[in-house]
Design a protein around this motif. Sequence first.
Motif, mmCIF file in Angstrom:
data_model
loop_
_atom_site.group_PDB
_atom_site.id
_atom_site.type_symbol
_atom_site.label_atom_id
_atom_site.label_comp_id
_atom_site.label_asym_id
_atom_site.label_seq_id
_atom_site.Cartn_x
_atom_site.Cartn_y
_atom_site.Cartn_z
ATOM 1 N N LEU A 9 42.542 42.391 52.038
ATOM 2 C CA LEU A 9 42.504 43.397 50.973
ATOM 3 C C LEU A 9 42.119 42.776 49.635
ATOM 4 N N ARG A 10 42.635 41.602 49.376
ATOM 5 C CA ARG A 10 42.425 40.977 48.074
ATOM 6 C C ARG A 10 41.092 40.251 47.952
ATOM 7 N N HIS A 11 40.584 39.698 49.048
ATOM 8 C CA HIS A 11 39.436 38.803 48.907
ATOM 9 C C HIS A 11 38.173 39.206 49.662
ATOM 10 N N ASP A 12 38.289 40.060 50.665
ATOM 11 C CA ASP A 12 37.128 40.323 51.521
ATOM 12 C C ASP A 12 36.563 41.730 51.414
ATOM 13 N N LEU A 13 37.289 42.635 50.782
ATOM 14 C CA LEU A 13 36.859 44.039 50.739
ATOM 15 C C LEU A 13 36.638 44.504 49.302
ATOM 16 N N PHE A 14 35.934 45.603 49.163
ATOM 17 C CA PHE A 14 35.786 46.321 47.900
ATOM 18 C C PHE A 14 35.146 45.455 46.808
ATOM 19 N N CYS A 15 34.010 44.851 47.112
ATOM 20 C CA CYS A 15 33.323 43.970 46.155
ATOM 21 C C CYS A 15 32.454 44.764 45.195
ATOM 22 N N GLY A 16 32.370 44.274 43.985
ATOM 23 C CA GLY A 16 31.560 44.918 42.962
ATOM 24 C C GLY A 16 31.699 44.195 41.643
ATOM 25 N N ASP A 17 31.782 44.972 40.575
ATOM 26 C CA ASP A 17 31.938 44.427 39.228
ATOM 27 C C ASP A 17 33.028 45.177 38.492
ATOM 28 N N VAL A 18 33.575 44.517 37.480
ATOM 29 C CA VAL A 18 34.660 45.085 36.684
ATOM 30 C C VAL A 18 34.371 44.870 35.204
ATOM 31 N N TYR A 19 35.029 45.680 34.382
ATOM 32 C CA TYR A 19 34.932 45.461 32.940
ATOM 33 C C TYR A 19 36.257 45.827 32.277
ATOM 34 N N LEU A 20 36.500 45.202 31.153
ATOM 35 C CA LEU A 20 37.641 45.461 30.289
ATOM 36 C C LEU A 20 37.051 45.642 28.898
ATOM 37 N N ALA A 21 37.234 46.831 28.312
ATOM 38 C CA ALA A 21 36.562 47.147 27.054
ATOM 39 C C ALA A 21 37.543 47.581 25.981
ATOM 40 N N ASP A 22 37.217 47.232 24.758
ATOM 41 C CA ASP A 22 37.894 47.737 23.564
ATOM 42 C C ASP A 22 36.965 48.809 23.011
ATOM 43 N N THR A 23 37.309 50.073 23.222
ATOM 44 C CA THR A 23 36.405 51.160 22.849
ATOM 45 C C THR A 23 36.309 51.346 21.339
ATOM 46 N N GLU A 24 37.353 50.955 20.599
ATOM 47 C CA GLU A 24 37.297 51.086 19.141
ATOM 48 C C GLU A 24 36.345 50.054 18.546
ATOM 49 N N ALA A 25 36.363 48.829 19.065
ATOM 50 C CA ALA A 25 35.471 47.777 18.567
ATOM 51 C C ALA A 25 34.111 47.813 19.264
ATOM 52 N N ASP A 26 33.980 48.641 20.298
ATOM 53 C CA ASP A 26 32.751 48.747 21.085
ATOM 54 C C ASP A 26 32.328 47.386 21.636
ATOM 55 N N ARG A 27 33.310 46.699 22.266
ATOM 56 C CA ARG A 27 33.068 45.387 22.876
ATOM 57 C C ARG A 27 33.733 45.364 24.240
ATOM 58 N N GLU A 28 33.187 44.526 25.124
ATOM 59 C CA GLU A 28 33.762 44.428 26.461
ATOM 60 C C GLU A 28 33.571 43.045 27.044
ATOM 61 N N VAL A 29 34.410 42.768 28.028
ATOM 62 C CA VAL A 29 34.244 41.610 28.897
ATOM 63 C C VAL A 29 33.946 42.207 30.263
ATOM 64 N N SER A 30 32.820 41.832 30.842
ATOM 65 C CA SER A 30 32.446 42.417 32.126
ATOM 66 C C SER A 30 31.776 41.377 33.011
ATOM 67 N N THR A 31 31.809 41.659 34.290
ATOM 68 C CA THR A 31 31.104 40.827 35.253
ATOM 69 C C THR A 31 29.813 41.536 35.630
ATOM 70 N N ALA A 32 28.862 40.784 36.119
ATOM 71 C CA ALA A 32 27.597 41.365 36.582
ATOM 72 C C ALA A 32 27.123 40.605 37.813
ATOM 73 N N TRP A 33 28.073 40.227 38.636
ATOM 74 C CA TRP A 33 27.764 39.396 39.789
ATOM 75 C C TRP A 33 27.661 40.196 41.086
ATOM 76 N N GLY A 34 28.375 41.314 41.159
ATOM 77 C CA GLY A 34 28.319 42.158 42.349
ATOM 78 C C GLY A 34 29.269 41.764 43.461
ATOM 79 N N TRP A 35 29.947 40.643 43.343
ATOM 80 C CA TRP A 35 30.800 40.170 44.440
ATOM 81 C C TRP A 35 32.287 40.089 44.088
ATOM 82 N N VAL A 36 32.676 40.566 42.920
ATOM 83 C CA VAL A 36 34.087 40.490 42.511
ATOM 84 C C VAL A 36 34.907 41.478 43.347
ATOM 85 N N PRO A 37 35.964 41.020 44.023
ATOM 86 C CA PRO A 37 36.843 41.948 44.756
ATOM 87 C C PRO A 37 37.627 42.791 43.743
#
Length: 165
Positions: free
Chosen positions: A28-56
């Motif tokens: 569940l934690r490592h082999d399924l549901f791969c993609g990308d994630v982001y964490l954003a501060d909508t007030e500052a209009d900034r984010e930390v995101s991945t763009a790799w496609g393989w993040v569980p």
Amino acid sequence: MIDLGYSLSPRFPDPPQTDYRTVDVRTLRHDLFCGDVYLADTEADREVSTAWGWVPVLDFAWALCDIVEQLDTDPRGSRSARPVHAELDFTESSDRMLFERRFGWVDVEADWMPPEEPPLTFHHAALRREARDFLHDLIADLSDMHEGLADNPAIWDLQARFPRV
């Protein structure tokens, strides 16, 4: 305001023969549901995101909830000036997201951010609430897509460990 989100990758589809009712925690934690994630501060209009496609993405949500709790180990809570550090390692690379809590605030930065860019800063209680909401919303989405996932005891335990606040 905090925004957490994800997208699933079509490059890494989950195996069609998977029995989501009985799949183990490691899978569940490592082999399924791969993609990308982001964490954003909508007030500052900034984010930390991945763009790799393989993040569980389930592992990310699970680890984020763990980290938010780990940052809350000082008994003085939001009155503590002593910084508390945590990091989220991405298993398939050397990249990390770094978290530092001081007083009631959490700074979030990532190895792949430009060095001159300041960290995202969130109130700890808001980050806890949003991380748990993200986890529950993600589980609901994945359960809609994958028959039997909502019946998996590991998912029940996860939801009980990190209830919505």
